[in-house]
Design a protein around this motif. Structure first.
Motif, mmCIF file in Angstrom:
data_model
loop_
_atom_site.group_PDB
_atom_site.id
_atom_site.type_symbol
_atom_site.label_atom_id
_atom_site.label_comp_id
_atom_site.label_asym_id
_atom_site.label_seq_id
_atom_site.Cartn_x
_atom_site.Cartn_y
_atom_site.Cartn_z
ATOM 1 N N THR A 52 0.855 -1.185 0.000
ATOM 2 C CA THR A 52 0.000 0.000 0.000
ATOM 3 C C THR A 52 0.891 1.236 0.000
ATOM 4 O O THR A 52 1.725 1.397 0.893
ATOM 5 C CB THR A 52 -0.926 0.008 1.231
ATOM 6 N N ARG A 53 0.720 2.077 -0.995
ATOM 7 C CA ARG A 53 1.574 3.250 -1.151
ATOM 8 C C ARG A 53 1.555 4.139 0.083
ATOM 9 O O ARG A 53 2.592 4.583 0.569
ATOM 10 C CB ARG A 53 1.187 4.045 -2.407
ATOM 11 N N SER A 54 0.399 4.406 0.648
ATOM 12 C CA SER A 54 0.301 5.332 1.782
ATOM 13 C C SER A 54 0.928 4.777 3.062
ATOM 14 O O SER A 54 1.235 5.541 3.975
ATOM 15 C CB SER A 54 -1.155 5.714 2.037
ATOM 16 N N LYS A 55 1.131 3.469 3.143
ATOM 17 C CA LYS A 55 1.774 2.881 4.319
ATOM 18 C C LYS A 55 3.291 2.912 4.206
ATOM 19 O O LYS A 55 3.983 2.674 5.192
ATOM 20 C CB LYS A 55 1.282 1.451 4.539
ATOM 21 N N ASN A 56 3.790 3.181 3.033
ATOM 22 C CA ASN A 56 5.231 3.285 2.805
ATOM 23 C C ASN A 56 5.704 4.633 3.349
ATOM 24 O O ASN A 56 5.161 5.671 2.997
ATOM 25 C CB ASN A 56 5.516 3.198 1.299
ATOM 26 N N LYS A 57 6.699 4.629 4.197
ATOM 27 C CA LYS A 57 7.169 5.872 4.819
ATOM 28 C C LYS A 57 8.618 6.195 4.454
ATOM 29 O O LYS A 57 9.363 6.742 5.249
ATOM 30 C CB LYS A 57 7.012 5.786 6.353
ATOM 31 N N LYS A 58 8.999 5.821 3.236
ATOM 32 C CA LYS A 58 10.339 6.144 2.741
ATOM 33 C C LYS A 58 10.225 6.483 1.261
ATOM 34 O O LYS A 58 9.196 6.213 0.633
ATOM 35 C CB LYS A 58 11.299 4.980 2.981
ATOM 36 N N PRO A 59 11.261 7.099 0.693
ATOM 37 C CA PRO A 59 11.206 7.385 -0.747
ATOM 38 C C PRO A 59 10.920 6.108 -1.527
ATOM 39 O O PRO A 59 11.324 5.011 -1.129
ATOM 40 C CB PRO A 59 12.593 7.932 -1.053
ATOM 41 N N LEU A 60 10.229 6.274 -2.650
ATOM 42 C CA LEU A 60 9.787 5.119 -3.420
ATOM 43 C C LEU A 60 9.926 5.384 -4.912
ATOM 44 O O LEU A 60 9.493 6.425 -5.405
ATOM 45 C CB LEU A 60 8.322 4.816 -3.090
ATOM 46 N N VAL A 61 10.529 4.436 -5.611
ATOM 47 C CA VAL A 61 10.563 4.448 -7.068
ATOM 48 C C VAL A 61 9.414 3.557 -7.521
ATOM 49 O O VAL A 61 9.348 2.384 -7.144
ATOM 50 C CB VAL A 61 11.900 3.900 -7.609
ATOM 51 N N VAL A 62 8.500 4.136 -8.283
ATOM 52 C CA VAL A 62 7.368 3.391 -8.834
ATOM 53 C C VAL A 62 7.566 3.376 -10.340
ATOM 54 O O VAL A 62 7.504 4.418 -10.981
ATOM 55 C CB VAL A 62 6.022 4.068 -8.500
ATOM 56 N N TYR A 63 7.848 2.179 -10.877
ATOM 57 C CA TYR A 63 8.012 2.134 -12.325
ATOM 58 C C TYR A 63 6.937 1.263 -12.960
ATOM 59 O O TYR A 63 6.650 0.174 -12.511
ATOM 60 C CB TYR A 63 9.430 1.733 -12.729
ATOM 61 N N PHE A 64 6.313 1.831 -13.982
ATOM 62 C CA PHE A 64 5.304 1.131 -14.758
ATOM 63 C C PHE A 64 5.983 0.589 -16.007
ATOM 64 O O PHE A 64 6.741 1.307 -16.667
ATOM 65 C CB PHE A 64 4.175 2.081 -15.153
ATOM 66 N N TYR A 65 5.730 -0.667 -16.308
ATOM 67 C CA TYR A 65 6.330 -1.300 -17.475
ATOM 68 C C TYR A 65 5.232 -2.041 -18.233
ATOM 69 O O TYR A 65 4.200 -2.404 -17.669
ATOM 70 C CB TYR A 65 7.477 -2.221 -17.066
ATOM 71 N N PRO A 66 5.438 -2.274 -19.545
ATOM 72 C CA PRO A 66 4.367 -2.878 -20.349
ATOM 73 C C PRO A 66 3.964 -4.300 -19.974
ATOM 74 O O PRO A 66 2.772 -4.569 -19.818
ATOM 75 C CB PRO A 66 4.910 -2.818 -21.773
ATOM 76 N N ALA A 67 4.928 -5.240 -19.846
ATOM 77 C CA ALA A 67 4.518 -6.628 -19.630
ATOM 78 C C ALA A 67 5.658 -7.469 -19.068
ATOM 79 O O ALA A 67 6.826 -7.263 -19.399
ATOM 80 C CB ALA A 67 4.035 -7.241 -20.938
ATOM 81 N N ASP A 68 5.294 -8.451 -18.247
ATOM 82 C CA ASP A 68 6.267 -9.386 -17.684
ATOM 83 C C ASP A 68 6.920 -10.227 -18.774
ATOM 84 O O ASP A 68 6.288 -10.550 -19.785
ATOM 85 C CB ASP A 68 5.573 -10.345 -16.709
ATOM 86 N N SER A 69 8.172 -10.604 -18.532
ATOM 87 C CA SER A 69 8.898 -11.582 -19.346
ATOM 88 C C SER A 69 9.049 -11.207 -20.814
ATOM 89 O O SER A 69 9.158 -12.076 -21.670
ATOM 90 C CB SER A 69 8.255 -12.975 -19.221
ATOM 91 N N THR A 70 9.050 -9.928 -21.121
ATOM 92 C CA THR A 70 9.320 -9.460 -22.478
ATOM 93 C C THR A 70 10.721 -8.851 -22.472
ATOM 94 O O THR A 70 11.244 -8.504 -21.407
ATOM 95 C CB THR A 70 8.265 -8.437 -22.928
ATOM 96 N N PRO A 71 11.359 -8.724 -23.610
ATOM 97 C CA PRO A 71 12.777 -8.332 -23.629
ATOM 98 C C PRO A 71 13.122 -7.031 -22.893
ATOM 99 O O PRO A 71 13.971 -7.031 -22.002
ATOM 100 C CB PRO A 71 13.091 -8.232 -25.127
ATOM 101 N N GLY A 72 12.497 -5.940 -23.242
ATOM 102 C CA GLY A 72 12.830 -4.664 -22.597
ATOM 103 C C GLY A 72 12.464 -4.639 -21.125
ATOM 104 O O GLY A 72 13.192 -4.106 -20.290
ATOM 105 N N CYS A 73 11.341 -5.237 -20.799
ATOM 106 C CA CYS A 73 10.886 -5.260 -19.406
ATOM 107 C C CYS A 73 11.789 -6.141 -18.548
ATOM 108 O O CYS A 73 12.021 -5.850 -17.376
ATOM 109 C CB CYS A 73 9.438 -5.711 -19.348
ATOM 110 N N THR A 74 12.324 -7.197 -19.139
ATOM 111 C CA THR A 74 13.275 -8.055 -18.448
ATOM 112 C C THR A 74 14.566 -7.290 -18.174
ATOM 113 O O THR A 74 15.100 -7.339 -17.061
ATOM 114 C CB THR A 74 13.542 -9.330 -19.264
ATOM 115 N N VAL A 75 15.049 -6.547 -19.167
ATOM 116 C CA VAL A 75 16.254 -5.722 -18.984
ATOM 117 C C VAL A 75 16.031 -4.729 -17.856
ATOM 118 O O VAL A 75 16.873 -4.565 -16.973
ATOM 119 C CB VAL A 75 16.619 -4.988 -20.300
ATOM 120 N N GLN A 76 14.897 -4.059 -17.854
ATOM 121 C CA GLN A 76 14.599 -3.051 -16.839
ATOM 122 C C GLN A 76 14.576 -3.666 -15.446
ATOM 123 O O GLN A 76 15.191 -3.138 -14.512
ATOM 124 C CB GLN A 76 13.254 -2.386 -17.150
ATOM 125 N N ALA A 77 13.909 -4.790 -15.291
ATOM 126 C CA ALA A 77 13.830 -5.446 -13.978
ATOM 127 C C ALA A 77 15.215 -5.899 -13.517
ATOM 128 O O ALA A 77 15.568 -5.738 -12.344
ATOM 129 C CB ALA A 77 12.869 -6.627 -14.034
#
Length: 187
Positions: A52-77
């Motif tokens: 839950t975002r509001s329960k997190n009490k430290k800086p947070l990187v939230v990254y949205f990516y297109p799809a699991d197990s695809t080439p670019g998304c795998t590189v990013q993860a």
């Protein structure tokens, strides 16, 4: 239909001929803007835990990516995984990745890559839509956008680059560094 969707997502995660250059944005009409508080959300991760975002009490990187197990998304993860310990130690921050596949897909993706941070299932794209993540490639693909939030959930940076998935890590670390107070030494 599922095959077509998978092909589209694969192309989105690996395409670089169709995108514009990377941008660090102060905000656009489509994105959560710098200075705004991020929408609250609760999503299940690859381990069945609810984040839950509001329960997190430290800086947070939230990254949205297109799809699991695809080439670019795998590189990013993989790139976020390489830096997760440093991000946690140096910036006292955490990282969450979000895409529209279900928890089972997240579990498989995280296990394949040995991910040590939460990959969140946003089935129906409610959270993606609440952040107003723009679509890519003329609206054909889910966008790849990284937001950096301070400990109160306020957005400090927006980085949008579909083609260069690995560049999101550097952009996130720059934004986290800008939020980190300079330590004064003793003379």
């Amino acid at each position: 239909m599922k095959l077509a969707a998978a092909l589209v997502a694969t192309a989105a995660c690996s395409a670089n001929a169709f995108t514009t250059s990377p941008s660090i944005r102060q905000g656009t009409a489509l994105n959560l803007k710098v200075g705004e508080t991020a929408p609250d959300f609760s999503l299940v991760d690859q381990n069945g835990k609810t984040f839950t975002r509001s329960k997190n009490k430290k800086p947070l990187v939230v990254y949205f990516y297109p799809a699991d197990s695809t080439p670019g998304c795998t590189v990013q993860a993989k790139e976020f995984q390489k830096e997760i310990k440093n991000i946690r130690k140096e910036f006292k921050a955490d990282v969450v990745g979000i895409s529209g596949q279900g928890a089972e897909s997240k579990q498989k993706f995280a296990k394949e890559l040995g991910l040590d941070f939460s990959i969140l299932a946003d089935e129906g794209d409610k959270v993606r839509n609440s952040f107003k993540v723009p679509k890519a490639l003329f609206g054909a693909f889910p966008g790849r956008v990284t937001y950096v939030l301070d400990k109160d959930g306020k957005c400090t940076s927006v980085y949008d680059n579909l083609a260069d998935a690995a560049s999101h890590i550097g952009a996130a670390k720059e934004a986290l560094a800008a939020m980190t107070p300079v330590k004064k030494g003793l003379f």
